[in-house]
Scaffold this motif. Structure first.
Motif, PDB file in Angstrom:
ATOM      1  N   ILE A  79       0.918  -1.062   0.052  1.00  0.00           N
ATOM      2  CA  ILE A  79       0.101  -0.052   0.148  1.00  0.00           C
ATOM      3  C   ILE A  79       0.803   1.173   0.006  1.00  0.00           C
ATOM      4  O   ILE A  79       1.685   1.473   0.796  1.00  0.00           O
ATOM      5  CB  ILE A  79      -0.817   0.121   1.202  1.00  0.00           C
ATOM      6  CG1 ILE A  79      -1.856  -1.319   1.158  1.00  0.00           C
ATOM      7  CG2 ILE A  79      -1.870   1.204   1.195  1.00  0.00           C
ATOM      8  CD1 ILE A  79      -2.712  -1.317   0.184  1.00  0.00           C
ATOM      9  N   GLN A  80       0.688   2.315  -0.840  1.00  0.00           N
ATOM     10  CA  GLN A  80       1.389   3.127  -0.955  1.00  0.00           C
ATOM     11  C   GLN A  80       0.865   4.364  -0.297  1.00  0.00           C
ATOM     12  O   GLN A  80       0.034   4.304  -0.049  1.00  0.00           O
ATOM     13  CB  GLN A  80       1.434   3.700  -2.620  1.00  0.00           C
ATOM     14  CG  GLN A  80       2.257   2.685  -3.553  1.00  0.00           C
ATOM     15  CD  GLN A  80       2.221   2.859  -5.068  1.00  0.00           C
ATOM     16  OE1 GLN A  80       2.398   4.031  -5.202  1.00  0.00           O
ATOM     17  NE2 GLN A  80       1.917   1.771  -6.088  1.00  0.00           N
ATOM     18  N   LEU A  81       1.834   5.414  -0.325  1.00  0.00           N
ATOM     19  CA  LEU A  81       1.520   6.771   0.151  1.00  0.00           C
ATOM     20  C   LEU A  81       0.777   7.641  -0.721  1.00  0.00           C
ATOM     21  O   LEU A  81       1.072   7.253  -1.901  1.00  0.00           O
ATOM     22  CB  LEU A  81       2.603   7.509   0.928  1.00  0.00           C
ATOM     23  CG  LEU A  81       3.241   6.716   2.313  1.00  0.00           C
ATOM     24  CD1 LEU A  81       4.447   7.533   2.622  1.00  0.00           C
ATOM     25  CD2 LEU A  81       2.197   6.583   3.298  1.00  0.00           C
ATOM     26  N   ALA A  82      -0.051   8.293  -0.374  1.00  0.00           N
ATOM     27  CA  ALA A  82      -0.847   9.391  -1.367  1.00  0.00           C
ATOM     28  C   ALA A  82       0.316  10.313  -1.937  1.00  0.00           C
ATOM     29  O   ALA A  82       1.069  10.678  -1.074  1.00  0.00           O
ATOM     30  CB  ALA A  82      -1.862  10.232  -0.730  1.00  0.00           C
ATOM     31  N   LEU A 213      -0.007   9.862   4.300  1.00  0.00           N
ATOM     32  CA  LEU A 213      -1.463   9.090   4.408  1.00  0.00           C
ATOM     33  C   LEU A 213      -1.032   8.124   3.215  1.00  0.00           C
ATOM     34  O   LEU A 213      -0.855   8.075   2.314  1.00  0.00           O
ATOM     35  CB  LEU A 213      -2.689  10.229   3.667  1.00  0.00           C
ATOM     36  CG  LEU A 213      -2.785  11.457   4.643  1.00  0.00           C
ATOM     37  CD1 LEU A 213      -3.756  12.262   3.720  1.00  0.00           C
ATOM     38  CD2 LEU A 213      -3.164  11.107   5.988  1.00  0.00           C
ATOM     39  N   PHE A 214      -1.921   6.873   3.885  1.00  0.00           N
ATOM     40  CA  PHE A 214      -1.921   5.499   2.913  1.00  0.00           C
ATOM     41  C   PHE A 214      -2.914   5.843   2.062  1.00  0.00           C
ATOM     42  O   PHE A 214      -3.919   6.303   2.634  1.00  0.00           O
ATOM     43  CB  PHE A 214      -1.933   4.241   3.826  1.00  0.00           C
ATOM     44  CG  PHE A 214      -0.700   4.086   4.708  1.00  0.00           C
ATOM     45  CD1 PHE A 214       0.456   3.494   4.113  1.00  0.00           C
ATOM     46  CD2 PHE A 214      -0.876   4.156   5.964  1.00  0.00           C
ATOM     47  CE1 PHE A 214       1.498   3.180   4.963  1.00  0.00           C
ATOM     48  CE2 PHE A 214       0.231   3.797   6.946  1.00  0.00           C
ATOM     49  CZ  PHE A 214       1.528   3.274   6.400  1.00  0.00           C
ATOM     50  N   VAL A 233      -5.550   6.908   4.758  1.00  0.00           N
ATOM     51  CA  VAL A 233      -5.404   6.384   6.383  1.00  0.00           C
ATOM     52  C   VAL A 233      -4.160   7.019   6.915  1.00  0.00           C
ATOM     53  O   VAL A 233      -3.133   6.858   6.173  1.00  0.00           O
ATOM     54  CB  VAL A 233      -5.287   4.867   6.396  1.00  0.00           C
ATOM     55  CG1 VAL A 233      -5.256   4.460   7.790  1.00  0.00           C
ATOM     56  CG2 VAL A 233      -6.472   4.268   5.853  1.00  0.00           C
ATOM     57  N   THR A 234      -4.236   7.863   8.130  1.00  0.00           N
ATOM     58  CA  THR A 234      -3.041   8.483   8.473  1.00  0.00           C
ATOM     59  C   THR A 234      -2.174   7.335   9.009  1.00  0.00           C
ATOM     60  O   THR A 234      -2.325   6.318   9.711  1.00  0.00           O
ATOM     61  CB  THR A 234      -3.320   9.174   9.858  1.00  0.00           C
ATOM     62  OG1 THR A 234      -4.423   8.418  10.727  1.00  0.00           O
ATOM     63  CG2 THR A 234      -4.363  10.524   9.405  1.00  0.00           C
ATOM     64  N   LYS A 235      -0.753   7.632   8.510  1.00  0.00           N
ATOM     65  CA  LYS A 235       0.272   6.831   8.906  1.00  0.00           C
ATOM     66  C   LYS A 235       0.741   7.180  10.297  1.00  0.00           C
ATOM     67  O   LYS A 235       0.956   6.122  11.021  1.00  0.00           O
ATOM     68  CB  LYS A 235       1.476   6.950   7.887  1.00  0.00           C
ATOM     69  CG  LYS A 235       2.626   6.273   8.336  1.00  0.00           C
ATOM     70  CD  LYS A 235       3.987   6.329   7.426  1.00  0.00           C
ATOM     71  CE  LYS A 235       4.913   5.162   7.708  1.00  0.00           C
ATOM     72  NZ  LYS A 235       6.037   5.639   6.927  1.00  0.00           N
TER      73      LYS A 235
ATOM     74  N   GLY B 292      -2.562  -0.285  -4.011  1.00  0.00           N
ATOM     75  CA  GLY B 292      -1.788   0.762  -4.269  1.00  0.00           C
ATOM     76  C   GLY B 292      -2.152   1.697  -5.259  1.00  0.00           C
ATOM     77  O   GLY B 292      -1.287   2.602  -5.632  1.00  0.00           O
ATOM     78  N   ASN B 293      -3.303   1.882  -5.853  1.00  0.00           N
ATOM     79  CA  ASN B 293      -3.963   2.656  -6.630  1.00  0.00           C
ATOM     80  C   ASN B 293      -3.855   4.155  -5.870  1.00  0.00           C
ATOM     81  O   ASN B 293      -4.673   4.337  -5.047  1.00  0.00           O
ATOM     82  CB  ASN B 293      -5.299   2.718  -7.064  1.00  0.00           C
ATOM     83  CG  ASN B 293      -5.929   3.550  -7.914  1.00  0.00           C
ATOM     84  OD1 ASN B 293      -5.448   4.784  -8.044  1.00  0.00           O
ATOM     85  ND2 ASN B 293      -6.909   3.158  -8.463  1.00  0.00           N
ATOM     86  N   VAL B 294      -2.823   4.902  -6.259  1.00  0.00           N
ATOM     87  CA  VAL B 294      -2.934   6.453  -5.519  1.00  0.00           C
ATOM     88  C   VAL B 294      -3.431   7.531  -6.209  1.00  0.00           C
ATOM     89  O   VAL B 294      -3.205   8.415  -5.625  1.00  0.00           O
ATOM     90  CB  VAL B 294      -1.428   6.487  -5.380  1.00  0.00           C
ATOM     91  CG1 VAL B 294      -0.820   5.289  -4.123  1.00  0.00           C
ATOM     92  CG2 VAL B 294      -0.411   6.779  -6.500  1.00  0.00           C
TER      93      VAL B 294
END
Lengths: 355, 355
Positions: A79-82, A213-214, A233-235, B292-294
């Motif tokens: 899952i990447q960060l925004a 944010l994720f 989602v806040t990291k 991971g769709n950002v």
């Protein structure tokens, strides 16, 4: 005027009423009684109302059992960060409606979040305890969902999920929480409402706009579990005091859907159905232990294997423990499984008696 | 001597070792390295290792998917209190082995509990966070399971479950927890072990012997989920400090099996399989949202019903909200469902702007 009146009615409603008391609703004695009632949800977190049976509660809930992109998830390294911070505008308010829906407590607020060039209208925020999302498998004591709908009416939805961690001093908290929960005790009963204290959003907005944010595309975490919802989602969790946490938990009780499968993998209810088939549908034991048995001490009735079977042994660490040295901690024994933990059990006791 | 040696090894083992370092195990440099390794569990709390798939992990786990008397449960009014207090004897120790099994952290201890005229030998106690049992639907941040086997070798098992509640001052705690977790950071990695500080059991024994205990016959809460296990669950929680809670949560992460169905009712995996059948096995949406769709902001794809459908409306409080009075809080609007909460939504905004 409004505040006093609402507080009075809420206090009445949080005391369980005899059914005859319903006749008083709508009279001049309780002129706002109907307005003070909030519809409660028809799903829950226990037994046949619980998450494993949501799809059976209504036809439109089928995604709960079939969708392969369900929330909440364990946020792992996939899952990447925004890529960019959202722009969040939420006007401070003197008070907001605060409702107990049976499945959560919810605050009605207004605001606009701009995300990827699109405007989303904030509709409400509500509480989950313990958290629904997990980060690197760890959960948090509280998660707030700030629910948005696309301003263009397309139906797209986005949720900003704030995670909270208890402060070690027990006191440090997020001021918004203190103001929201000021009247929480007045809506202890499902179906009641009150209003919050004055809400200032600067602290939370700053957190959302300046910390990572994720971001992923998942689903509603409650029926109808519709897919295609954008989660941020806040990291970094926000601070939470013990007082606020205990108060929220006492009213909300528990409302965290079980962790869903990785995105794109089979819905865990399908997975469970397959595991059931592999178990041969054979009832385990007699399956009819009477509730409330307070005298009999029954023996475990494992199905297909004893509780002390070694079949559940892990292979991750396959070396036997063969330590030598201090006689009191010799680890030379048989394999032994209790509550799923299988280990070499010392023949010598692995603790030292207090002198 | 033992203490120093073990602490040294534990410190080495909690640092991830390059695989070549394994060759050093058993040499004179690391004479106790093998003894310091603990077998980790082969089940977990995420995805295909998680509770919905435990029955598929090993044949002897079939009860996890089929048994009708599974733990943990929501303790409601059908669950009675134990008719008599158990008699608990646990010798204080200077130190006890403390292991990270991947799925929990566990302390090896010795003791005897007499229950209903039968003696049970205490084998170990371990931690669950958040709690597995719920009382009147509410969960607790921590639950300890003290696992006993019948002293007569019959295979009967009993578990004393201690629930914990965070202290409002953030500090008050149960001294046993402080001593147990003194070296918790040294076993942050699954498969490692260390030892606790000196353990005194008087406080916990007193609590178990003098406060009410719920008693019922359930199951192991981990594979193989064997039935017939006697649970005694404290009605009154013990105190817990934030520091200890956060430390335990950081290592254990999450290890609470979802709430099982009421005793004697269908296993929830069977219930889920039935709900899946009622959902027609139809995939919801395309079911293939990429992880991971950002960037893309997708629209919800409900299956069989819109996210704003009114079908999920509850009947428990069927009155419409038709309050009149202060114009700013008029509740006269359409039904609206967001995240499963269906309500009359005010056309007027139900909050007051800050002046």
């Amino acid at each position: 005027m409004y505040t006093q009146q609402l507080v009075f009615i809420a206090a009445v409603l949080t005391t369980p009423l005899p059914s005859s008391a319903n006749c008083m609703y709508g009279t001049s004695l309780f002129p706002r009684a109907e307005g003070a009632a909030v519809e409660v949800s028809n799903f829950g977190y226990v037994g046949l109302q619980g998450p494993l049976n949501w799809a059976a509660l209504a036809a439109e809930n089928s995604a709960c059992a079939t969708s392969k992109a369900q929330s909440p998830i364990n946020i792992d390294s996939t899952i990447q960060l925004a890529a960019e911070a959202p722009k969040v505008v939420i006007p401070d308010v003197e008070a907001a409606e605060f409702e107990n829906l049976g499945t959560t407590v919810e605050v009605i607020v207004n605001g606009t979040t701009t995300l990827g060039g699109e405007d989303f209208s904030l509709k409400q925020f509500h509480f989950h305890t313990p958290s629904e999302h997990r980060v690197a498998e760890e959960y948090f004591p509280l998660e707030i969902h700030m629910v948005h709908e696309a301003a263009d009416g397309s139906g797209a939805m986005a949720v900003i999920a704030l995670t909270f961690q208890l402060s070690e001093d027990g006191k440090t908290t997020t001021e918004l929480l203190t103001a929201v929960t000021e009247n929480l005790a007045k809506i202890a009963a499902p179906g009641t409402l009150t209003e919050t204290g004055p809400l200032k959003f600067a602290e939370v907005i700053n957190h959302v706009q300046t910390t990572p944010l994720f971001q992923y595309t998942g689903s509603l975490t409650t029926p109808p579990c519709a897919e295609g919802l954008t989660f941020l989602v806040t990291k970094k969790p926000l601070p939470l005091s013990v007082k606020t946490y205990n108060e929220i938990k006492a009213v909300v009780k528990f409302n965290s859907r079980y962790t869903q499968n990785s995105l794109g993998q089979g819905n865990l209810i399908s997975v469970g159905a397959t595991s059931l088939a592999s178990a041969g549908d054979a009832p385990a034991g007699n399956g009819t232990v009477a509730p409330g048995n307070v005298t009999g001490i029954a023996k475990p009735k494992p199905s297909g294997g004893a509780a002390t079977a070694t079949g559940a042994k892990a292979t991750a660490t396959s070396k036997s423990a063969t330590a030598t040295g201090d006689a009191e901690v010799k680890v030379e024994g048989e394999h032994h499984c209790i509550l799923g933990s299988c280990r070499e059990v010392a023949k010598a006791k692995r603790f030292r008696l207090r002198k």
